[in-house]
Design a protein around this motif. Structure first.
Motif, mmCIF file in Angstrom:
data_model
loop_
_atom_site.group_PDB
_atom_site.id
_atom_site.type_symbol
_atom_site.label_atom_id
_atom_site.label_comp_id
_atom_site.label_asym_id
_atom_site.label_seq_id
_atom_site.Cartn_x
_atom_site.Cartn_y
_atom_site.Cartn_z
ATOM 1 N N GLU A 67 -1.500 6.939 1.843
ATOM 2 C CA GLU A 67 -0.268 6.931 2.639
ATOM 3 C C GLU A 67 -0.589 7.069 4.127
ATOM 4 O O GLU A 67 -0.008 6.369 4.971
ATOM 5 C CB GLU A 67 0.650 8.068 2.190
ATOM 6 C CG GLU A 67 2.009 8.047 2.885
ATOM 7 C CD GLU A 67 2.932 9.118 2.343
ATOM 8 O OE1 GLU A 67 4.041 9.269 2.896
ATOM 9 O OE2 GLU A 67 2.557 9.807 1.380
ATOM 10 N N GLN A 68 -1.528 7.956 4.472
ATOM 11 C CA GLN A 68 -1.919 8.126 5.871
ATOM 12 C C GLN A 68 -2.543 6.852 6.431
ATOM 13 O O GLN A 68 -2.291 6.461 7.573
ATOM 14 C CB GLN A 68 -2.901 9.296 5.996
ATOM 15 C CG GLN A 68 -2.259 10.668 5.770
ATOM 16 C CD GLN A 68 -3.290 11.793 5.802
ATOM 17 O OE1 GLN A 68 -4.469 11.561 6.025
ATOM 18 N NE2 GLN A 68 -2.832 13.012 5.561
ATOM 19 N N GLN A 69 -3.369 6.197 5.618
ATOM 20 C CA GLN A 69 -3.972 4.937 6.046
ATOM 21 C C GLN A 69 -2.900 3.867 6.286
ATOM 22 O O GLN A 69 -2.984 3.087 7.241
ATOM 23 C CB GLN A 69 -4.959 4.442 4.991
ATOM 24 C CG GLN A 69 -6.204 5.305 4.848
ATOM 25 C CD GLN A 69 -7.094 4.845 3.710
ATOM 26 O OE1 GLN A 69 -6.784 3.870 3.014
ATOM 27 N NE2 GLN A 69 -8.202 5.539 3.494
ATOM 28 N N MET A 104 3.787 5.782 -5.573
ATOM 29 C CA MET A 104 3.735 5.809 -7.040
ATOM 30 C C MET A 104 2.633 6.748 -7.526
ATOM 31 O O MET A 104 2.823 7.500 -8.487
ATOM 32 C CB MET A 104 3.485 4.392 -7.587
ATOM 33 C CG MET A 104 4.683 3.464 -7.463
ATOM 34 S SD MET A 104 4.271 1.781 -7.986
ATOM 35 C CE MET A 104 3.699 2.058 -9.653
ATOM 36 N N ASP A 105 1.473 6.706 -6.850
ATOM 37 C CA ASP A 105 0.324 7.498 -7.294
ATOM 38 C C ASP A 105 0.230 8.845 -6.588
ATOM 39 O O ASP A 105 -0.717 9.607 -6.837
ATOM 40 C CB ASP A 105 -0.971 6.718 -7.042
ATOM 41 C CG ASP A 105 -1.046 5.441 -7.854
ATOM 42 O OD1 ASP A 105 -0.250 5.318 -8.805
ATOM 43 O OD2 ASP A 105 -1.878 4.565 -7.525
ATOM 44 N N ASP A 106 1.195 9.113 -5.687
ATOM 45 C CA ASP A 106 1.179 10.354 -4.894
ATOM 46 C C ASP A 106 -0.170 10.517 -4.188
ATOM 47 O O ASP A 106 -0.782 11.592 -4.193
ATOM 48 C CB ASP A 106 1.448 11.567 -5.805
ATOM 49 C CG ASP A 106 1.833 12.799 -4.967
ATOM 50 O OD1 ASP A 106 2.284 12.615 -3.815
ATOM 51 O OD2 ASP A 106 1.670 13.928 -5.457
ATOM 52 N N MET A 114 0.831 -1.207 0.000
ATOM 53 C CA MET A 114 0.000 0.000 0.000
ATOM 54 C C MET A 114 0.865 1.256 0.000
ATOM 55 O O MET A 114 0.570 2.233 -0.711
ATOM 56 C CB MET A 114 -0.920 0.005 1.226
ATOM 57 C CG MET A 114 -2.082 -0.982 1.142
ATOM 58 S SD MET A 114 -3.006 -1.069 2.702
ATOM 59 C CE MET A 114 -3.553 0.633 2.874
ATOM 60 N N ILE A 115 1.954 1.242 0.781
ATOM 61 C CA ILE A 115 2.849 2.399 0.838
ATOM 62 C C ILE A 115 3.520 2.628 -0.517
ATOM 63 O O ILE A 115 3.608 3.760 -1.010
ATOM 64 C CB ILE A 115 3.919 2.193 1.936
ATOM 65 C CG1 ILE A 115 3.251 2.273 3.323
ATOM 66 C CG2 ILE A 115 5.028 3.234 1.829
ATOM 67 C CD1 ILE A 115 4.181 1.933 4.468
#
Length: 345
Positions: free
Chosen positions: A63-65, A56-58, A50-51
Motif C-alpha cells: 500500500e505504501q509503495q 485485499m491482502d492487508d 496494486m492498491i
C-alpha cells in the motif's frame, strides 16, 4: 496526429523541405506527448490494481509503495499539464538568459550572481545544457552582467516568464553595521533563432566594439581583444560575447544573440497587441518587478504577478523555481488564477 501521419505519406511533401521539416517536428512533438500520456495512463491502471490487491491482502508495504507511485504520477502529470501550455511560436527553442545588476554596487552585483547560480542550478535540474556566453565580474564581488545559453526541449517556453526585475531584501554581508539592504537585478530571456527564421540586420545599423575578455581569472583568461560587443542603433539593443578565443566566432555568436533579441522583441510586440484585448493578462515587460526574495526579517519568496510564494528561499535560490514558472505560464497564456503554494507543506 492522424492528419500529420497522412500528410507525411504524401510524396510531394518534400518538394517544400522547410514545410516538411516543420511538419515532422510537430509530428515528433505530438508523438512524444501522446506516448507520455499513454505511459502514465498504464501506470495509473497498474497502481489502482496494486492498491486493490494491498487492501485485499492487508499488505501495508504494498500500500505504501502504491501511494508513493501515485504521488509520483501526480507530479509528472502536473509537469505535463504545464508543458501542454508551451505551444507558442518559439517555445520549443533554446534560449539566452541575460542578468544585469542594478544600482547599488557590490550588493546588487552579489545578488546578480546569486540569480545566475539559481538559473544554472534550475537548468541542470531540467537536464538543459548550459553555456556561459558573456561574464562581467564585479569590482569586489558578484557580477555586473552575464549571459547564459540554455539548450534543451522547451527551454525558452519554460524560462520566458522570468524576464523582469528581481528584488532581494537581506542583511548585507558587506555591511559592517549589519543593516538590511534591498537590491535589484534585471533578467531578460529571449529565444535562439534557428535557420528557418529570417531576421534582416543591415551593417549600417551596427556599431561593433572589441575588448579584452574578463572572467574569474586563471590560465584561460584571454590576453587579446577577442570579445565583441554589438550595438543595434535603431533599437538600442546591445549584445556581447566573450566565450570563444576567436574574435570571428564571438562576433558570429553576438550576431546570433542580436537576431534572437530582435525576434523576441517582435514576439513581445505581438503578445502586447493581443494582451491589449485581454485585461486578465499581466504586463511582464522589461523593467517591471516580478518577484521579491526576502531573507530578513522573515523568509519568503513571492511572485508579485501570480501570488505564488514559498517560505523556503534557500530551496528557491538553489533552483527550485518550477512552481513559479508554471503559475506565470498559466496566467500569461489563459489568465487563470495561480494557487499560493508553500514548499514546507
Amino acid at each position: 496526429m492522424e492528419e500529420l501521419n497522412a500528410e507525411s505519406e504524401n510524396p510531394e511533401l518534400w518538394n517544400n523541405p522547410s514545410r516538411a521539416q516543420a511538419l515532422m517536428r510537430e509530428r515528433t512533438r505530438l508523438d512524444d506527448a501522446i506516448s507520455a500520456f499513454r505511459v502514465m495512463e498504464a501506470e495509473l491502471d497498474e497502481t489502482i490494481e496494486m492498491i486493490e490487491l494491498a487492501e485485499m491482502d492487508d499488505d501495508s508495504e504494498l500500500e505504501q509503495q502504491s501511494v508513493a507511485a501515485l504521488e509520483n504520477l501526480v507530479k509528472r502529470s502536473a509537469t505535463k499539464e504545464v508543458e501542454s501550455l508551451l505551444s507558442g511560436e518559439a517555445d520549443g527553442s533554446d534560449c539566452y538568459i541575460e542578468i544585469h545588476s542594478g544600482a547599488g554596487g557590490t550588493e546588487s552585483q552579489d545578488w546578480a550572481e546569486m540569480l545566475l547560480r539559481m538559473y544554472m542550478r534550475w537548468a541542470e535540474k531540467r537536464k538543459f545544457k548550459v553555456e556561459t556566453i558573456q561574464y562581467s565580474a564585479g569590482e569586489e564581488a558578484g557580477i555586473k552582467s552575464a549571459t547564459l545559453l540554455l539548450k534543451g526541449d522547451n527551454a525558452y517556453g519554460w524560462a520566458k516568464t522570468e524576464s523582469g526585475v528581481h528584488r532581494l531584501v537581506r542583511i548585507s554581508p558587506y555591511d559592517s553595521s549589519a543593516r538590511r539592504h534591498t537590491s535589484f537585478a534585471s533578467v531578460w530571456v529571449y529565444p535562439v533563432v534557428d535557420d528557418s527564421i529570417e531576421i534582416e540586420v543591415l551593417d549600417k545599423d551596427l556599431k561593433v566594439d572589441t575588448y579584452r575578455s574578463s572572467g574569474a581569472g586563471g590560465q584561460h583568461v584571454n590576453t587579446t581583444d577577442s570579445a565583441v560587443r554589438i550595438t543595434h542603433i535603431p533599437s538600442g539593443i546591445i549584445v556581447a560575447c566573450q566565450s570563444e578565443r576567436s574574435q570571428h566566432k564571438n562576433r558570429a555568436s553576438a550576431m546570433s544573440m542580436l537576431k534572437a533579441r530582435l525576434y523576441e522583441q517582435e514576439l513581445q510586440r505581438r503578445e502586447d497587441a493581443a494582451a491589449a484585448t485581454n485585461a486578465t493578462k499581466s504586463d511582464i515587460g522589461w523593467g517591471h518587478q516580478i518577484r521579491s526574495y526576502v531573507l530578513h526579517p522573515y523568509q519568503m519568496v513571492k511572485d508579485l504577478r501570480t501570488g505564488v510564494e514559498s517560505s523556503q528561499p534557500d530551496k528557491v535560490l538553489d533552483g527550485e523555481i518550477d512552481a513559479y514558472l508554471a503559475a506565470a505560464l498559466a496566467m500569461r497564456i489563459n489568465g487563470s488564477d495561480a494557487a499560493v503554494i508553500d514548499d514546507a507543506d
